[in-house]
Design an enzyme around this catalytic site. Sequence first.
Site, PDB file in Angstrom:
ATOM      1  N   ARG A  18       6.167   6.802 -12.243  1.00 21.24           N
ATOM      2  CA  ARG A  18       7.163   7.614 -11.547  1.00 21.24           C
ATOM      3  C   ARG A  18       8.057   6.774 -10.628  1.00 21.24           C
ATOM      4  O   ARG A  18       9.086   7.238 -10.158  1.00 21.24           O
ATOM      5  CB  ARG A  18       6.455   8.736 -10.756  1.00 21.24           C
ATOM      6  N   LYS A 335      20.434 -21.035  10.700  1.00 22.22           N
ATOM      7  CA  LYS A 335      19.299 -21.207   9.785  1.00 22.22           C
ATOM      8  C   LYS A 335      18.628 -22.538  10.064  1.00 22.22           C
ATOM      9  O   LYS A 335      19.320 -23.542  10.262  1.00 22.22           O
ATOM     10  CB  LYS A 335      19.833 -21.191   8.347  1.00 22.22           C
ATOM     11  N   ASN A 361      27.610 -26.628  24.168  1.00 22.71           N
ATOM     12  CA  ASN A 361      28.497 -25.500  23.893  1.00 22.71           C
ATOM     13  C   ASN A 361      29.181 -25.740  22.552  1.00 22.71           C
ATOM     14  O   ASN A 361      29.872 -26.746  22.383  1.00 22.71           O
ATOM     15  CB  ASN A 361      29.530 -25.391  25.019  1.00 22.71           C
ATOM     16  N   ALA A 364      34.160 -21.910  18.914  1.00 18.45           N
ATOM     17  CA  ALA A 364      34.418 -20.930  17.855  1.00 18.45           C
ATOM     18  C   ALA A 364      34.745 -21.613  16.531  1.00 18.45           C
ATOM     19  O   ALA A 364      35.476 -22.599  16.496  1.00 18.45           O
ATOM     20  CB  ALA A 364      35.585 -20.041  18.268  1.00 18.45           C
TER      21      ALA A 364
HETATM   22  C1  UD1 Z   1      -4.662  11.235  -7.349  1.00 21.26           C
HETATM   23  C2  UD1 Z   1      -5.804  12.246  -7.384  1.00 21.26           C
HETATM   24  C3  UD1 Z   1      -5.358  13.524  -6.710  1.00 21.26           C
HETATM   25  C4  UD1 Z   1      -4.931  13.240  -5.302  1.00 21.26           C
HETATM   26  C5  UD1 Z   1      -3.857  12.137  -5.245  1.00 21.26           C
HETATM   27  C6  UD1 Z   1      -3.627  11.687  -3.829  1.00 21.26           C
HETATM   28  C7  UD1 Z   1      -7.136  11.784  -9.405  1.00 21.26           C
HETATM   29  C8  UD1 Z   1      -7.459  12.211 -10.779  1.00 21.26           C
HETATM   30  N1  UD1 Z   1      -6.197  12.490  -8.746  1.00 21.26           N
HETATM   31  O1  UD1 Z   1      -3.583  11.744  -8.119  1.00 21.26           O
HETATM   32  O2  UD1 Z   1      -6.445  14.447  -6.679  1.00 21.26           O
HETATM   33  O3  UD1 Z   1      -4.439  14.407  -4.679  1.00 21.26           O
HETATM   34  O4  UD1 Z   1      -4.267  10.989  -6.000  1.00 21.26           O
HETATM   35  O5  UD1 Z   1      -2.563  10.796  -3.717  1.00 21.26           O
HETATM   36  O6  UD1 Z   1      -7.734  10.836  -8.905  1.00 21.26           O
HETATM   37  N2  UD1 Z   1      -5.185   4.050 -10.871  1.00 21.26           N
HETATM   38  C9  UD1 Z   1      -5.846   3.038 -11.498  1.00 21.26           C
HETATM   39  N3  UD1 Z   1      -6.185   3.190 -12.824  1.00 21.26           N
HETATM   40  C10 UD1 Z   1      -5.891   4.310 -13.523  1.00 21.26           C
HETATM   41  C11 UD1 Z   1      -5.201   5.359 -12.863  1.00 21.26           C
HETATM   42  C12 UD1 Z   1      -4.880   5.207 -11.528  1.00 21.26           C
HETATM   43  O7  UD1 Z   1      -6.139   1.999 -10.898  1.00 21.26           O
HETATM   44  O8  UD1 Z   1      -6.237   4.372 -14.709  1.00 21.26           O
HETATM   45  C13 UD1 Z   1      -4.823   3.883  -9.445  1.00 21.26           C
HETATM   46  C14 UD1 Z   1      -3.325   3.877  -9.213  1.00 21.26           C
HETATM   47  O9  UD1 Z   1      -2.847   2.547  -9.179  1.00 21.26           O
HETATM   48  C15 UD1 Z   1      -3.188   4.539  -7.842  1.00 21.26           C
HETATM   49  C16 UD1 Z   1      -4.429   5.400  -7.731  1.00 21.26           C
HETATM   50  O10 UD1 Z   1      -5.340   4.979  -8.720  1.00 21.26           O
HETATM   51  O11 UD1 Z   1      -3.207   3.590  -6.800  1.00 21.26           O
HETATM   52  C17 UD1 Z   1      -4.100   6.894  -7.914  1.00 21.26           C
HETATM   53  O12 UD1 Z   1      -3.499   7.107  -9.175  1.00 21.26           O
HETATM   54  P1  UD1 Z   1      -2.289   8.103  -9.361  1.00 21.26           P
HETATM   55  O13 UD1 Z   1      -1.909   8.071 -10.792  1.00 21.26           O
HETATM   56  O14 UD1 Z   1      -1.235   7.844  -8.361  1.00 21.26           O
HETATM   57  O15 UD1 Z   1      -2.993   9.515  -9.067  1.00 21.26           O
HETATM   58  P2  UD1 Z   1      -2.300  10.831  -8.540  1.00 21.26           P
HETATM   59  O16 UD1 Z   1      -1.657  11.536  -9.691  1.00 21.26           O
HETATM   60  O17 UD1 Z   1      -1.472  10.541  -7.364  1.00 21.26           O
HETATM   61 MG    MG Z   2      -0.779   8.769  -6.561  1.00 23.91          MG
END
Ligand code: UD1
Ligand code: MG
Length: 451
Positions: A18, A335, A361, A364
């Site tokens: 996203r 710099k 000094n 300019a």
């Molecule tokens: C997640 C939660 C949701 C919560 C929200 C809060 C789950 C299923 N959902 O949703 O309940 O309200 O965060 O912000 O956990 N990541 C990995 N590997 C993966 C998928 C994700 O490392 O396969 C990491 C991402 O880099 C990220 C974090 O996990 O830092 C959360 O993943 P993201 O896809 O942002 O989850 P949300 O849809 O935000």
């Molecule tokens: Mg998230």
Amino acid sequence: MSHQNLAIILLAAGMGTRMKSNLPKVMHPLAGRPMVQHLLDGVSSLKPQQVVVVVGPGMESVEAAVAPHPTVVQQQRLGTGHAVAQAKPALDGFTGTVLVLYGDTPLISSSTLQAMLTRRQQAPNPAVVVLGFRPDDPGEYGRLVMGAAGLEAIVEYKDATPQQRNIGLCNSGVMAVDGQKLFDWVGRLDNRNAKGEYYLTDLVALARAEGASCDVVEGATSELLGINSRAELAVAESIVQDALRARAMANGATLLDPKTVYFSWDTQVGQDVTIGPQVFFEPGVRVGDGVQIRPFCHLSGTEIGAGAQIGPFARLRPGARLAEAVHVGNFVEIKNADLASGAKVNHLTYIGDARIGAGANVGAGTITCNYDGFVKSTTEIGAGAFIGSNSSLVAPVSIGDGAVIGAGSVITKNVAAGALAVARGSQMELPGWADRFRARKRAEKAADKKK
Ligand code: UD1
Ligand code: MG
């Protein structure tokens, strides 16, 4: 307080679709440093025994940013539960509390995390403590389903019924779990859900089905914002900036229009500093006591000594070191240069790779010509020297203490202390020339008309 029985798994494998970016999501900066580093900084005071960062394939930049903490690679991003499972070998035999953090939720304070760890120690010693919050707009956060015995389940937005979507209590993603149970539960997650992913959040229902107790600690929304889009990144940035502005003011700085001053996470501002509107700090800036920074300045990697006056419209770049009471005025760029106390560079000037003595000094429009297209060279200006306006100092070159440079000079050779150097065409004057010129031209014009 030391928590020798704490390990942290930080999830950072998601690319953050996203965000629409080539940069891994957790590398997007807040106040000048990657969000993952904000998070690691926040947890360091909990003194975890181990920190494991789960990254995606080819995320060398994340590996470098989190070093020296070890990383494990999640080859396929099959969900947050699957990501946690990747840390199992790294935490083999660990029996304390495992705190799972999401790299895209970087504003969380150590006191909030501490409250979760404390809750795990209190009766009935919940096996899982989830950090919840109540945002004004719950949007697509997972929802926390509470029952008589505490937390019963976490339901992802996409899988939630309309009634569940009405729940205001949301999942921040942070979870403290009994390390003796975590990997057993994580290994039993399935991906039969709207996203076809192994959700970490399903762990709560699994734990409850086994009779383990689960609980919620509520935190402040401002700490728990998840960053999934550029718009959310901008909201997080403004939260961080407000905190940095408040910190500067609490430490004794006056910000004439706080909302227009942008700090870096590491900006150090002394007491009785006044900062005008529209000032931007990049990383590595230290501002001494009593400094005045007037409007529209841009500062990066710079030290400013006590009582200095900067701007308006000054640009201080990395390696600018200004001693006390230095004056840097409008449209001046500096710099990699040392300016000794009381030196003045007030108008329309470029100073690069230079040393300027006390009380000198610089007039300019002076330019230190530090680059010949191949190498950078140094300009030295002695204490008390006076550089006339619109001079070019062609480096390497040195101007002795107290020397005077005539305005408009192009200085290519060293100038001795106390000397005057002038290097420009010398002025000539022809008395009456202008009158004779006009008379001749008028006569020529009159003769032309008669023809
Ligand atoms: C997640 C939660 C949701 C919560 C929200 C809060 C789950 C299923 N959902 O949703 O309940 O309200 O965060 O912000 O956990 N990541 C990995 N590997 C993966 C998928 C994700 O490392 O396969 C990491 C991402 O880099 C990220 C974090 O996990 O830092 C959360 O993943 P993201 O896809 O942002 O989850 P949300 O849809 O935000
Ligand atoms: Mg998230």
